[in-house]
Write an enzyme that holds these catalytic residues in place. Structure first.
Site, PDB file in Angstrom:
ATOM      1  N   HIS A 274       0.766  -1.187  -0.121  1.00  0.00           N
ATOM      2  CA  HIS A 274      -0.005  -0.082   0.106  1.00  0.00           C
ATOM      3  C   HIS A 274       0.817   1.308   0.058  1.00  0.00           C
ATOM      4  CE1 HIS A 274       0.448   0.128   4.442  1.00  0.00           C
ATOM      5  NE2 HIS A 274       0.080   1.277   4.638  1.00  0.00           N
TER       6      HIS A 274
ATOM      7  N   LYS B 156       0.607   5.669  -1.761  1.00  0.00           N
ATOM      8  CA  LYS B 156       0.834   6.948  -1.292  1.00  0.00           C
ATOM      9  C   LYS B 156       1.270   7.943  -2.385  1.00  0.00           C
ATOM     10  CE  LYS B 156       1.813   4.928   3.400  1.00  0.00           C
ATOM     11  NZ  LYS B 156       0.948   5.430   4.358  1.00  0.00           N
TER      12      LYS B 156
ATOM     13  N   HIS C 282       7.538  -2.424   2.241  1.00  0.00           N
ATOM     14  CA  HIS C 282       7.469  -0.911   2.274  1.00  0.00           C
ATOM     15  C   HIS C 282       8.795  -0.192   2.301  1.00  0.00           C
ATOM     16  CE1 HIS C 282       3.359  -2.025   3.433  1.00  0.00           C
ATOM     17  NE2 HIS C 282       3.514  -1.872   4.634  1.00  0.00           N
TER      18      HIS C 282
HETATM   19  C1  BG6 Z   1       1.214  -2.193   7.499  1.00  0.00           C
HETATM   20  C2  BG6 Z   1       1.923  -3.142   8.464  1.00  0.00           C
HETATM   21  O1  BG6 Z   1       1.760  -3.070   6.262  1.00  0.00           O
HETATM   22  O2  BG6 Z   1       1.697  -0.873   7.499  1.00  0.00           O
HETATM   23  C3  BG6 Z   1       1.324  -2.281   9.887  1.00  0.00           C
HETATM   24  O3  BG6 Z   1       1.446  -4.370   8.710  1.00  0.00           O
HETATM   25  C4  BG6 Z   1       1.831  -0.765   9.829  1.00  0.00           C
HETATM   26  O4  BG6 Z   1       2.217  -3.007  11.094  1.00  0.00           O
HETATM   27  C5  BG6 Z   1       1.228  -0.413   8.509  1.00  0.00           C
HETATM   28  O5  BG6 Z   1       1.223  -0.307  10.882  1.00  0.00           O
HETATM   29  C6  BG6 Z   1       1.612   1.179   8.431  1.00  0.00           C
HETATM   30  O6  BG6 Z   1       1.159   1.775   7.526  1.00  0.00           O
HETATM   31  P1  BG6 Z   1       0.884   3.167   7.364  1.00  0.00           P
HETATM   32  O7  BG6 Z   1       0.194   3.387   5.999  1.00  0.00           O
HETATM   33  O8  BG6 Z   1       0.126   3.795   8.461  1.00  0.00           O
HETATM   34  O9  BG6 Z   1       2.189   3.937   7.244  1.00  0.00           O
END
Ligand code: BG6
Length: 483
Positions: free
Chosen positions: A175, A179, A237
């Protein structure tokens, strides 16, 4: 409006991800006119809900999370939702029959199967889907992370899903790629002329990529004990951010051209193995501070085990990309739970001027902020006004997306769902990308597994264990902290 009509089938459709991210994102897509009027959302779970029960649940749990300016529109949105109870991996076929009945006669629609469920269910789900005769040429499958827990398990899942779907039908979600700032990184790098000539080891001293969170892991121990920060955040990520920062300019803005360049970066990562793991990586686990419990005392349905004591809630790594552009430039990665701030950013630290004619001075720095406020800051030196001695002072040139562009910044899942429905895979991970990332992560996991020492403790609400600061400190560098 809204492109193709689709049937979006969400497995794990009543779960946390669905209720907090997917359904709100679909509502926003609908509100912005990006869903065709006939598009349906079919949630699958073991829950035994009727359509009416599910619509009631969404009304109760999602309505407050989204702007409902037109109640009739909200009702229309609820009308798109369906629920079917399916016993995946079980013997009861009535659920699959119900899904078939719902989809029958709609073979010409795009069909999207979204697996918001644990990775061990991906293979069985796809197999049962095929057995039920539900995979059409216009079908796609979306896989949520984590994609396995190491390279062999990721390969197994990719093989199992790949036995039913072609690679072009498989959409692996990260995801972070949805962003805005992450997509903007490509525009910033490849639609501006001034950065590219200095985007290399001649001018850049090092890069820092941070994803800091203030939240702990309440209620998530079952998952987190076996994941840890490296699998949960770095494998996906942080490495995605690294590839976009380090990749060569692609020749076209094209799904394969971009992903080809990203894979090359992952393949160029210098492996960290054996005794080097101790030198180039840091593990931490948060301990109690004030009213914040330590990791081991977070509310959970089971008592902490040896795995809980050994799991890292923080990690920092010194990575290197071995190619002409980046030789000798460290990429420092760090992520942690229960840090003092919620902040995700990429910091590009430039070298100092070759010869300084002024006293003092701070090397330039480019900060790409993903959250909380999406923006870009270039720290440049300027003269402090005054008639006395000329003193350079660092000042930020800053661009805040919220202030510059008045349009609402969409949530990552809105962009990704829009792309899935349009069949555009650019922002999704290709099989070779996911596997190259695991190939680099696995030796670190192995060395940690064999290491008898526990993660270094850090107090909840602090910037991580001492080791994380030494990782940079020993070469005279420091993490970019909140200013
Ligand atoms: C998720 C993780 O993929 O990303 C979580 O499993 C984490 O542990 C989250 O909190 C963070 O996403 P964002 O968009 O809030 O940075």
């Amino acid at each position: 409006p809204g492109g193709h009509t689709a049937d979006l089938v969400v497995f794990g459709g009543t779960g946390d991800l669905s209720m907090r991210k997917l359904i709100p994102a679909l509502y926003h897509c609908d509100r912005d006119g990006r869903l065709s009027p006939e598009t349906r959302v079919i949630a699958m779970s073991r829950g035994g809900l009727t359509d009416a029960d599910f619509r009631g649940k969404v009304d109760a749990e999602v309505r407050d999370q989204v702007p409902v300016d037109d109640p009739a529109m909200w009702q229309r949105f609820l009308g798109r939702l369906h629920h079917v109870s399916v016993d995946v991996g079980g013997t009861d076929e009535s659920g699959w029959n119900a899904v078939s009945a719902l989809l029958a006669g709609h073979e010409s629609r795009d069909r999207v199967f979204y697996l918001a469920s644990p990775p061990r269910t991906f293979g069985p789900f796809c197999r049962e889907l095929a057995e039920a005769g539900l995979v059409t040429p216009r079908s796609r499958v979306v896989l949520e992370k984590p994609l396995g827990h190491d390279l062999p398990s990721a390969r197994r899942i990719n093989d199992e899903v790949g036995a039913i779907f072609d690679e072009r039908q498989i959409f692996r979600i990260d995801h972070y790629l949805g962003k805005e700032t992450v997509q903007n990184l490509l525009v910033l790098r490849f639609a501006n002329a001034f950065l590219e000539p200095i985007w290399n080891s001649l001018w850049i001293d090092h890069v820092q990529i941070t994803a800091a969170e203030t939240v702990g892991t309440p209620g998530r121990r079952g998952y987190y004990d076996h994941a840890g920060a490296l699998r949960d955040m770095v494998q996906n990520h942080l490495l995605q951010l690294l590839t976009l920062t380090a990749m060569e300019p692609p020749a076209r803005n094209d799904r394969e051209a971009i992903r080809d360049e990203k894979v090359k970066v992952l393949q160029a990562l210098r492996p960290i193995t054996g005794t080097e793991v101790d030198r180039f990586t840091v593990r931490g686990q948060y301990t109690e501070a004030g009213d914040m419990p330590g990791y081991l005392d977070e509310p959970a349905s089971t008592a902490p085990t040896e795995a809980s004591r050994r799991v890292e809630t923080f990690t920092a790594i010194r990575a290197e990309v071995r190619n002409w552009r980046w030789a000798g430039v460290p990429f420092y990665l760090r992520t942690g739970k229960r840090m003092p701030y919620r902040r995700s950013e990429i910091v590009v630290q430039f070298k100092d001027v070759p010869h300084s004619i002024f006293p003092g001075g701070t090397p330039n720095r480019l900060v790409l902020r993903l959250q909380p406020e999406e923006g870009i800051e270039l720290h440049i030196m300027a003269k402090e006004p005054g008639a006395g001695e000329v003193t350079p002072k660092p000042v930020p040139l800053s661009l805040s997306f919220g202030e510059t562009f008045t349009a609402r910044v969409p949530e990552a899942y809105e962009r990704l769902l829009t792309d899935v429905l349009a069949g555009n895979p650019t922002l999704f991970m290709r099989r070779d990308e996911v596997e190259a990332a695991w190939r680099w992560i696995d030796p670190i996991l192995d060395a940690w597994k064999d290491d008898p020492t526990l993660p270094e403790p850090y107090q909840a609400g602090t910037t991580g264990p001492a080791g994380a600061h030494e990782l940079l400190g020993r070469s005279g560098r420091a993490w970019h902290e909140e200013e």
